[in-house]
Design an enzyme around this catalytic site. Structure first.
Site, PDB file in Angstrom:
ATOM      1  N   PRO A  91      15.650  22.270   4.218  1.00 15.80           N
ATOM      2  CG  PRO A  91      13.512  22.282   3.233  1.00 15.80           C
ATOM      3  CD  PRO A  91      14.507  23.163   3.929  1.00 15.80           C
ATOM      4  CG  ASP A  92      17.268  16.073   2.675  1.00 15.11           C
ATOM      5  OD1 ASP A  92      17.882  15.152   3.249  1.00 15.11           O
ATOM      6  OD2 ASP A  92      16.033  16.077   2.525  1.00 15.11           O
ATOM      7  CG  PHE A  93      16.686  18.199  -3.126  1.00  7.59           C
ATOM      8  CD1 PHE A  93      18.004  18.555  -2.844  1.00  7.59           C
ATOM      9  CD2 PHE A  93      15.861  19.113  -3.783  1.00  7.59           C
ATOM     10  CE1 PHE A  93      18.493  19.803  -3.215  1.00  7.59           C
ATOM     11  CE2 PHE A  93      16.349  20.361  -4.166  1.00  7.59           C
ATOM     12  CZ  PHE A  93      17.665  20.706  -3.881  1.00  7.59           C
ATOM     13  NE  ARG A  94      16.608  12.642  -5.312  1.00  3.79           N
ATOM     14  CZ  ARG A  94      17.287  13.714  -5.721  1.00  3.79           C
ATOM     15  NH1 ARG A  94      18.097  14.362  -4.862  1.00  3.79           N
ATOM     16  NH2 ARG A  94      17.180  14.184  -6.964  1.00  3.79           N
ATOM     17  CG  ASN A 126      24.211  21.848  -0.911  1.00  2.13           C
ATOM     18  OD1 ASN A 126      23.570  20.951  -1.461  1.00  2.13           O
ATOM     19  ND2 ASN A 126      24.822  21.688   0.249  1.00  2.13           N
ATOM     20  CG  ASP A 138      22.972  26.182   0.787  1.00  2.00           C
ATOM     21  OD1 ASP A 138      22.552  25.074   1.172  1.00  2.00           O
ATOM     22  OD2 ASP A 138      24.196  26.449   0.682  1.00  2.00           O
ATOM     23  CG  HIS A 169      23.680  20.766  -9.089  1.00  8.73           C
ATOM     24  ND1 HIS A 169      23.007  19.823  -8.353  1.00  8.73           N
ATOM     25  CD2 HIS A 169      24.430  20.073  -9.988  1.00  8.73           C
ATOM     26  CE1 HIS A 169      23.335  18.600  -8.792  1.00  8.73           C
ATOM     27  NE2 HIS A 169      24.210  18.736  -9.780  1.00  8.73           N
TER      28      HIS A 169
HETATM   29  N1  APR Z   1      23.390  14.437   8.598  1.00  6.91           N
HETATM   30  C1  APR Z   1      23.829  13.493   7.718  1.00  6.91           C
HETATM   31  N2  APR Z   1      23.204  13.209   6.545  1.00  6.91           N
HETATM   32  C2  APR Z   1      22.091  13.936   6.255  1.00  6.91           C
HETATM   33  C3  APR Z   1      21.577  14.943   7.112  1.00  6.91           C
HETATM   34  C4  APR Z   1      22.285  15.179   8.329  1.00  6.91           C
HETATM   35  N3  APR Z   1      21.888  16.106   9.217  1.00  6.91           N
HETATM   36  N4  APR Z   1      20.455  15.468   6.534  1.00  6.91           N
HETATM   37  C5  APR Z   1      20.269  14.805   5.363  1.00  6.91           C
HETATM   38  N5  APR Z   1      21.250  13.887   5.198  1.00  6.91           N
HETATM   39  C6  APR Z   1      21.444  12.981   4.055  1.00  6.91           C
HETATM   40  C7  APR Z   1      20.174  12.270   3.627  1.00  6.91           C
HETATM   41  O1  APR Z   1      20.040  11.043   4.326  1.00  6.91           O
HETATM   42  C8  APR Z   1      20.451  12.030   2.135  1.00  6.91           C
HETATM   43  O2  APR Z   1      21.167  10.811   1.943  1.00  6.91           O
HETATM   44  O3  APR Z   1      21.821  13.790   2.954  1.00  6.91           O
HETATM   45  C9  APR Z   1      21.354  13.201   1.741  1.00  6.91           C
HETATM   46  C10 APR Z   1      20.618  14.279   0.963  1.00  6.91           C
HETATM   47  O4  APR Z   1      20.233  13.719  -0.280  1.00  6.91           O
HETATM   48  P1  APR Z   1      19.257  14.546  -1.249  1.00  6.91           P
HETATM   49  O5  APR Z   1      18.113  15.092  -0.468  1.00  6.91           O
HETATM   50  O6  APR Z   1      18.977  13.672  -2.439  1.00  6.91           O
HETATM   51  O7  APR Z   1      20.138  15.810  -1.700  1.00  6.91           O
HETATM   52  P2  APR Z   1      21.288  15.830  -2.790  1.00  6.91           P
HETATM   53  O8  APR Z   1      22.056  14.554  -2.816  1.00  6.91           O
HETATM   54  O9  APR Z   1      22.050  17.074  -2.591  1.00  6.91           O
HETATM   55  O10 APR Z   1      20.447  15.975  -4.171  1.00  6.91           O
HETATM   56  C11 APR Z   1      21.218  16.098  -5.347  1.00  6.91           C
HETATM   57  O11 APR Z   1      19.210  16.537  -6.590  1.00  6.91           O
HETATM   58  O12 APR Z   1      17.255  17.595  -7.212  1.00  6.91           O
HETATM   59  C12 APR Z   1      18.599  17.600  -7.323  1.00  6.91           C
HETATM   60  O13 APR Z   1      19.743  19.541  -7.911  1.00  6.91           O
HETATM   61  C13 APR Z   1      19.201  18.883  -6.815  1.00  6.91           C
HETATM   62  O14 APR Z   1      21.471  19.202  -6.054  1.00  6.91           O
HETATM   63  C14 APR Z   1      20.309  18.415  -5.872  1.00  6.91           C
HETATM   64  C15 APR Z   1      20.519  16.981  -6.316  1.00  6.91           C
END
Ligand code: APR
Length: 255
Positions: free
Chosen positions: A13-16, A88, A90, A107
């Site tokens: 899962p992503d974060f937001r 990332n 991972d 990070h």
């Molecule tokens: N295809 C395209 N875009 C995607 C997909 C996908 N399959 N899945 C997720 N996304 C997009 C989401 O719409 C979002 O805009 O990827 C982005 C992920 O954003 P975040 O969840 O905020 O992750 P990230 O930007 O890596 O967070 C940055 O926040 O908490 C800290 O240290 C942590 O490194 C992390 C940092």
């Protein structure tokens, strides 16, 4: 530039992203706020939430690279890759074959571990074993030190690796900036996008528009699932066979 969205097709899962993002699914940890799980002061007080998450997220245990990671490897093989800056932790870029020399894990990483108090470097395999066995917290081996050991993942409140700042050099020689799967919410990493020259096209590969992408006339937004965007970009480049071969190669090496 890569963020957690690059790894969602791998099942992480992503974060937001509302609903599925990690920060929406931390109820069981009773955190004061979601980012506390990566806050160094909170970790010093209670390391259990981070280590419980680390047990599931540990690189190379439950998840494998996807087509997005392999596209980065293909850029390298085609001599088009200058550098991957990733947020990332991972380790999937490395697992997909992005060479260390072209990978900046801004990070941090699980590949090394150290004491949060005295900085003593610890054996990452021992730390991995302890995390996976749930044998935490891991106390520092140095005599007299009462510090807790953690993988060298950069927490809020900690500095990024000093080599992160080399990006000021790299952006001057960049013909093109790809921004893949990030909300561009977290600085200083997000700041990279605004340092590339005005004549350098910036291509966003993301579900939705983020940051300042789209504000320049030569910005390109490939909105939607990155798997689809990567394949359409690969087709346009005439690299479909090469990307497919990389998948076969990877799967064969997986056995
Ligand atoms: N295809 C395209 N875009 C995607 C997909 C996908 N399959 N899945 C997720 N996304 C997009 C989401 O719409 C979002 O805009 O990827 C982005 C992920 O954003 P975040 O969840 O905020 O992750 P990230 O930007 O890596 O967070 C940055 O926040 O908490 C800290 O240290 C942590 O490194 C992390 C940092």
């Amino acid at each position: 530039m890569a963020g957690a969205g690059l790894s969602t097709p791998s099942g992480i899962p992503d974060f937001r992203t509302p609903g599925t993002g990690l920060y929406d699914n931390l109820q069981k940890y009773n955190l004061p706020y979601p980012e506390a799980i990566f806050d160094i002061h909170y970790f010093m007080m209670d390391a259990r939430p981070f280590f419980t998450l680390a047990q599931d997220l540990y690189p190379g245990v439950n998840y494998k690279p996807n087509v997005g990671h392999r596209f980065l490897r293909l850029l390298h093989e085609e001599k088009k890759l200058q550098m991957v800056y990733t947020q990332n932790i991972d380790g999937l870029e490395r697992l997909a074959g992005v060479p260390d020399s072209k990978l900046m894990e801004a990070h941090g990483t699980f590949a090394t571990a150290s004491c949060t108090l005295c900085g003593k470097i610890h054996n990452p395999d021992r730390v991995k074993e302890a995390i996976i066995d749930g044998d935490i917290p891991i106390m520092c081996e140095a005599a007299m030190c009462k510090g807790k050991v953690k993988p060298d993942v950069v927490f809020f409140g900690e500095n990024l690796p000093s080599s992160f700042w080399d990006y000021h050099h790299h952006v001057h020689f960049t013909d093109l900036l790809l921004v893949i799967g990030t909300s561009l919410e977290v600085y200083p990493f997000a700041g990279i996008v605004d340092t590339v020259g005005k004549t350098t096209p910036r291509v966003l590969i993301n579900l939705n528009s983020v940051g300042s992408l789209g504000s320049r006339s030569n910005d390109v937004i490939l909105a939607g699932d990155l798997k689809d965007s990567i394949w359409s970009l690969t087709k346009a480049l005439g690299w479909e066979e090469k990307l497919k071969n990389l998948e076969e190669k990877y799967d064969s090496s997986e056995e």
